[in-house]
Structures are given as structure tokens and as C-alpha cells.
Write an enzyme that holds these catalytic residues in place. Sequence first.
Site, PDB file in Angstrom:
ATOM      1  N   LYS A  88       0.836  -1.207   0.000  1.00 39.85           N
ATOM      2  CA  LYS A  88       0.000   0.000   0.000  1.00 39.85           C
ATOM      3  C   LYS A  88       0.873   1.261   0.000  1.00 39.85           C
ATOM      4  O   LYS A  88       0.605   2.222  -0.722  1.00 39.85           O
ATOM      5  CB  LYS A  88      -0.926  -0.006   1.223  1.00 39.85           C
ATOM      6  CG  LYS A  88      -2.010  -1.082   1.122  1.00 39.85           C
ATOM      7  CD  LYS A  88      -2.765  -1.294   2.423  1.00 39.85           C
ATOM      8  CE  LYS A  88      -3.720  -2.480   2.283  1.00 39.85           C
ATOM      9  NZ  LYS A  88      -4.421  -2.818   3.529  1.00 39.85           N
TER      10      LYS A  88
ATOM     11  N   GLN B  69      -4.234  -1.437   9.797  1.00 40.00           N
ATOM     12  CA  GLN B  69      -4.170  -2.757   9.157  1.00 40.00           C
ATOM     13  C   GLN B  69      -4.780  -3.808  10.089  1.00 40.00           C
ATOM     14  O   GLN B  69      -4.390  -3.938  11.243  1.00 40.00           O
ATOM     15  CB  GLN B  69      -2.704  -3.108   8.834  1.00 40.00           C
ATOM     16  CG  GLN B  69      -2.525  -4.420   8.102  1.00 40.00           C
ATOM     17  CD  GLN B  69      -3.120  -4.402   6.688  1.00 40.00           C
ATOM     18  OE1 GLN B  69      -3.075  -3.401   5.987  1.00 40.00           O
ATOM     19  NE2 GLN B  69      -3.699  -5.519   6.274  1.00 40.00           N
TER      20      GLN B  69
ATOM     21  N   ASP C  26     -10.371   3.375   4.401  1.00 35.20           N
ATOM     22  CA  ASP C  26     -10.861   1.996   4.232  1.00 35.20           C
ATOM     23  C   ASP C  26     -12.391   1.963   4.229  1.00 35.20           C
ATOM     24  O   ASP C  26     -12.982   0.923   3.949  1.00 35.20           O
ATOM     25  CB  ASP C  26     -10.351   1.105   5.379  1.00 35.20           C
ATOM     26  CG  ASP C  26      -9.133   0.286   4.976  1.00 35.20           C
ATOM     27  OD1 ASP C  26      -8.860   0.182   3.756  1.00 35.20           O
ATOM     28  OD2 ASP C  26      -8.463  -0.258   5.872  1.00 35.20           O
TER      29      ASP C  26
END
Length: 292
Positions: A54, A98, A121
Site C-alpha cells: 500500500k 491494518q 478503508d
Amino acid sequence: MAAELIDGKAVAARVRARVAGEVEALVAAHGVRPGLATVLVGDDPGSAIYVGGKQKASAEVGIEGFDQRLPADVSEYEVAAHLERLNTDPAVSGILLQLPVPDHLDGPALVELIDPAKDVDGLTSISAGLLLQGRPGLRPCTPSGIIELLDAHDVELEGAEAVVVGRSLLVGKPMAQLLLERNATVTTCHSRTRDLAEVCRRADVLVVAVGQPGMIGAGHVGEGAVVIDVGIHRTGEGLTGDVDFDAASERARLITPVPGGVGPMTIAMLLVNTVEAARRQLEPEPAEAARR
Ligand code: NDP
């Protein structure tokens, strides 16, 4: 019928090129570069690879990276304080925690602490609520990447029968919502669905996110359907999905491969969300500006 492949790598490359242009336009207009903070707790090698990917993808499109690593035994209070600092840091446009986090931490509760304006997200309950209400907000990356793939292949969604297998907060539920937003007739299936194959065969568009390798076979696919396989499983022969690709390809019109289908889109959409978050922070809508 042998299905045509949906090339996620090619679509993702186009999205990334578009994002790179948008980054430079924001820098030119505001003198500010969008920034993405990734927070990784612990040293799980798989998660470290995901986070590294990412950050690398962000750097390639000109997004500034803040790669934050916290030790596995960090307290929940410390993670919360860390997220709060990122929430108030103007150089950080987007924040990603994460998952999964180590067992002693409450992942969903920590995600909730992320400022919804920086929730790239799209996993906070505010972001989920905005999606449900059809209001502007940051959408979860995997399902919004699937919509991009369908659009890239001009798949007609209005009035289409769409079946989503799986109802997770990460994929299934937001996927169903995004398809509904595009005026598809949406059915969501799960582990208690009676006669799954029969329901799936009705689909013009079948999205599978069950986490069971090869579970969806020819008997689940209607002639000429579009099949999107979200699953990722590491096997001795490499990566495989939730769909039995060879069997489903015989009946489908369009199908995503694994790897090279949905996976590349997930990271591409994270970049889209980071730039979108930065743009809204720099150019707020009137109601948002009044709130700040
Ligand atoms: P979850 O395990 O959170 O959810 C799985 C869903 O599938 C549940 O809703 C479950 O139903 C349903 N399900 C399980 N077994 C069956 C069955 N036999 N029949 C019908 N439904 C069933 O998984 P995720 O949504 O997080 O992920 C799904 C897959 O996608 C995984 O392989 C994951 O690795 C992959 N993934 C890939 C991404 C990418 O970028 N390509 C991103 C995210 C995930 P119930 O709710 O009733 O238990």
C-alpha cells in the site's frame, strides 16, 4: 461459452494513472500533497507485505507515506492515542489501521476512532451509515473497486439481477449497497441461504466473497453471467479464489481471474479514497466547512 477475462491489473493501472494526475492537480492548486498513514501493530509477515504494498503504490502516485509500525504488545490506549494524533495531523489525509490487530486489542473499536473524513478503508460506522443513506463518503475499497471493474466493461447494472454471496462488513454488505445504489435488484446470500446454487443462477452479476476455495462451480453460474471472484487463498499451486474458475468460465460471459482480478483494484481504490479525502479536506462542501 468461454468467458472473457476481466483484467483487474489493466483497470487498476488506469485508475492509478488517473489518481497520479489528481494528486498533481491538488498540489498545484493548494501546495499540499495528500498523505496516507498506515498503522501496523505487531510483526505478522503477511500484514507487513500488505502494508508495504500500500505504501509503495501510494509513493508511485505521489502520495506522501506515513508508515507507522507499533510493537505487538502495545496497549489499546497507546494505539488510540496514536490514531488521535494522526486524526489531528494536517499532513495526513487518510488513515488505515491494518487488520487483524493482535488478540489483546479490539480492532473494530480502534477503527471507530479514525476520523470519518480520513477513513480511507471506509470501515467506520459513520462511513457505513453514509453509504446506506446514499450520501457522499469514503466507500470500502474492495467493493468500490468491483464497481470500477464492472463499469470498465460496460456491464449494465440498472435493473440487473445482482447476487452477492457473503455479508461481511468489509465486502458483502457494502457491495450489496453499492449495487443497489446503481439500481440493480440485489440478493445477498450467506451460510444459511437455502439452495445457494439456485439463487446464484438467477444472477446477471454474481459477486462471490465467501472465503471458501473453489466453492462456486458451474452449477451456480447462469449462462452469460458476469462473475466476480473476491476470494484469495494461498495454495501449493499459487493463489486461487472462491470460484472454480475453469468450470465457471464455461458458462460466464465475463469473469475475474485470481490473481489479477479484484485484488489489484483494492489498492487502487485506497489511492482514490486518499485523494478524495485530501480534496474534501482542502475544498470542503459548505456544510462541512461550517462544521469545521
Ligand atoms: P468473511 O469470512 O468475513 O465472510 C464470509 C461470508 O461468506 C460470510 O457472510 C458467510 O456467511 C459467507 N459464507 C461462508 N460460507 C458460506 C457458504 N457455504 N455458503 C454461503 N455463504 C457462505 O470474509 P470476507 O468477506 O472478509 O472475505 C471473503 C474472501 O474475500 C476471503 O477469501 C478474503 O481473503 C477475500 N478478500 C479479498 C480481498 C481482495 O482484495 N481481493 C479483500 C477482502 C477479502 P455468514 O455471515 O452466514 O457466516
